[in-house]
Design an enzyme around this catalytic site. Structure first.
Site, PDB file in Angstrom:
ATOM      1  N   ASP A 283       0.734  -1.285  -0.047  1.00 55.04           N
ATOM      2  CA  ASP A 283       0.098   0.033  -0.042  1.00 55.04           C
ATOM      3  C   ASP A 283       0.739   1.246  -0.199  1.00 55.04           C
ATOM      4  O   ASP A 283       0.303   2.319  -0.318  1.00 55.04           O
ATOM      5  CB  ASP A 283      -0.996   0.064   1.253  1.00 55.04           C
TER       6      ASP A 283
ATOM      7  N   GLN B  99      -1.973  -8.839  -6.894  1.00 53.77           N
ATOM      8  CA  GLN B  99      -0.986  -7.719  -6.651  1.00 53.77           C
ATOM      9  C   GLN B  99      -0.111  -8.183  -5.710  1.00 53.77           C
ATOM     10  O   GLN B  99       1.173  -7.629  -5.549  1.00 53.77           O
ATOM     11  CB  GLN B  99      -1.604  -6.491  -6.061  1.00 53.77           C
TER      12      GLN B  99
HETATM   13  O1  F6P Z   1      -1.710  -5.379   3.517  1.00 58.90           O
HETATM   14  C1  F6P Z   1      -2.405  -4.249   3.017  1.00 58.90           C
HETATM   15  C2  F6P Z   1      -3.623  -4.957   2.113  1.00 58.90           C
HETATM   16  O2  F6P Z   1      -3.123  -5.181   0.869  1.00 58.90           O
HETATM   17  C3  F6P Z   1      -4.656  -3.880   1.703  1.00 58.90           C
HETATM   18  O3  F6P Z   1      -4.623  -3.199   0.508  1.00 58.90           O
HETATM   19  C4  F6P Z   1      -5.837  -5.132   1.700  1.00 58.90           C
HETATM   20  O4  F6P Z   1      -7.189  -4.382   1.804  1.00 58.90           O
HETATM   21  C5  F6P Z   1      -5.894  -5.830   2.528  1.00 58.90           C
HETATM   22  O5  F6P Z   1      -4.229  -6.158   2.887  1.00 58.90           O
HETATM   23  C6  F6P Z   1      -6.119  -7.238   2.389  1.00 58.90           C
HETATM   24  O6  F6P Z   1      -5.883  -7.850   3.139  1.00 58.90           O
HETATM   25  P1  F6P Z   1      -6.058  -9.807   3.376  1.00 58.90           P
HETATM   26  O7  F6P Z   1      -5.024 -10.188   2.634  1.00 58.90           O
HETATM   27  O8  F6P Z   1      -6.174 -10.179   5.137  1.00 58.90           O
HETATM   28  O9  F6P Z   1      -7.596  -9.965   2.807  1.00 58.90           O
END
Ligand code: F6P
Length: 356
Positions: A135, A288
């Protein structure tokens, strides 16, 4: 000068929060530099959870031999907050003692490093932070590794969407990650030459979005819009179904779990209804966060890992390794984690200048 651990001591390394490309090269940097001091490294598995539960693994040269191009984290990760679990902080400290760790390297974003900052403040834990997050929203550092890789993948996706959008004369929407900060969306939009971008930092005006995309469509018979997953929709019509739907689930750090929200879908429906133009949306999601790091992220990550061990050798605890310009410097963990680095007005002005 303050002293780091003696040659008989061991360094613990953990990775917490969302994974991202670059963590493995950063681990490699730590382990190889530690060898220069005759120190041994120990991998703590699954972030703070591993420290609470006492799960560790040896980390020697063989484990880090072939890590520069490998995505994810060999130490695995979790979104565990020891300050939210009864007795967990004490268990972390007990594990550190049992493993005879002279110092700890915590690799993470605001949440993981926020815990490191508190442990340093509360217990003077000998900890050094390595900033990572796709991020790029961590304060006090210009960049975090993981960001360049994530944006590179998103730009490729955006360009593919442009091809199919042009062929079908459609509006295409790409939804990228970014709960609180719009850096990934902003850079993706800039680098792909998108026609619009919506980010959490800026209020969305659906009426101007419709007008802008209509104008682009008149000229090119296609348009590309990049949106950040964390965008809030003010308009009642478009927000229908998102509000009043009960409590959103939160993780241990209090962040909304966005997996159900589908902002891109809602904007696509709204645009299609208002403009009469066929609109499609693609959500890139966790794609990503996987895959090999870019060269930029590899170099940044390995440099940061090496520097973290240098900080330990100098006794610079409670610090995070930050990128400022081309240099790596130390900033207090408390300063780096106090607030997020959000997209600033000058970036918004730049993107407006490039969207016609
Ligand atoms: O680590 C931050 C992030 O990549 C955010 O941009 C995203 O909303 C979140 O992780 C997603 O998290 P998880 O992998 O727990 O679904």
């Amino acid at each position: 000068m303050k002293r780091g651990p003696s040659s008989s001591q061991r360094i613990g390394i953990l990775t917490g929060g969302g994974d991202c490309p670059g963590l493995n090269p950063a681990i490699r940097g730590c382990v190889l530099r530690a060898l220069d001091h005759g120190w041994e490294c120990v991998g703590i598995l699954e972030g703070w959870k591993g420290l609470i539960e006492g799960h560790s693994t040896p980390l020697g040269i063989a484990e880090v031999d072939d890590l520069m191009g490998r995505g994810g984290t060999i130490l695995r990760t979790s979104r565990t907050n020891p300050y939210k679990k009864e007795g967990a902080v004490a268990r972390c400290l007990a594990t550190i003692k049992r493993l005879r760790l002279g110092a700890l390297v915590a690799m993470g974003g605001e949440d993981t490093l926020g815990v490191a900052a508190r442990l340093f403040k509360d217990y003077r834990l000998k900890v050094v932070g390595v900033p990572k997050t796709m991020d790029n929203d961590l304060s006090a550092t210009d960049y975090t590794f993981g960001f360049d890789s994530a944006v590179t993948i998103a730009v490729e996706a955006a360009e593919r969407l442009k091809d199919t959008g042009r062929s079908h004369r459609r509006i295409m929407i790409l939804e990228v990650m970014g709960r609180h900060a719009g850096w990934v969306a902003l850079y993706t939009a800039l680098a792909s030459g998108a026609d619009g971008v919506l980010i959490p930092e800026e209020p969305v005006s659906l009426s101007s979005l419709v007008a802008d995309l209509r104008a682009v469509y008149r000229r090119r018979q296609t348009a590309l819009l990049i949106i950040s997953e964390g965008v809030s929709l003010p308009d009642k019509k478009a927000a229908a179904g998102r509000e009043g739907g009960g409590q959103e689930a939160l993780d241990e750090f209090g962040h909304m779990l966005l997996k159900e929200r589908g902002t891109g879908e809602q904007i696509a429906d709204y645009l299609e209804q208002e403009t009469g133009i066929e609109t499609r949306v693609a959500v890139i999601g966790h794609i990503q966060r996987g895959g090999p790091p870019t060269v930029f992220d590899r170099i940044l990550a390995v440099r940061t890992g090496v520097k973290a061990i240098d900080f330990i050798a100098e006794g610079q605890f409670g610090q995070m390794v930050a990128v400022q310009g081309t240099k790596l410097v130390g900033v207090p963990l408390a300063k780096a984690t106090g607030q997020l680095k959000l997209v600033s007005q000058d970036w918004l002005a730049l993107i407006r200048a490039l969207q016609k």
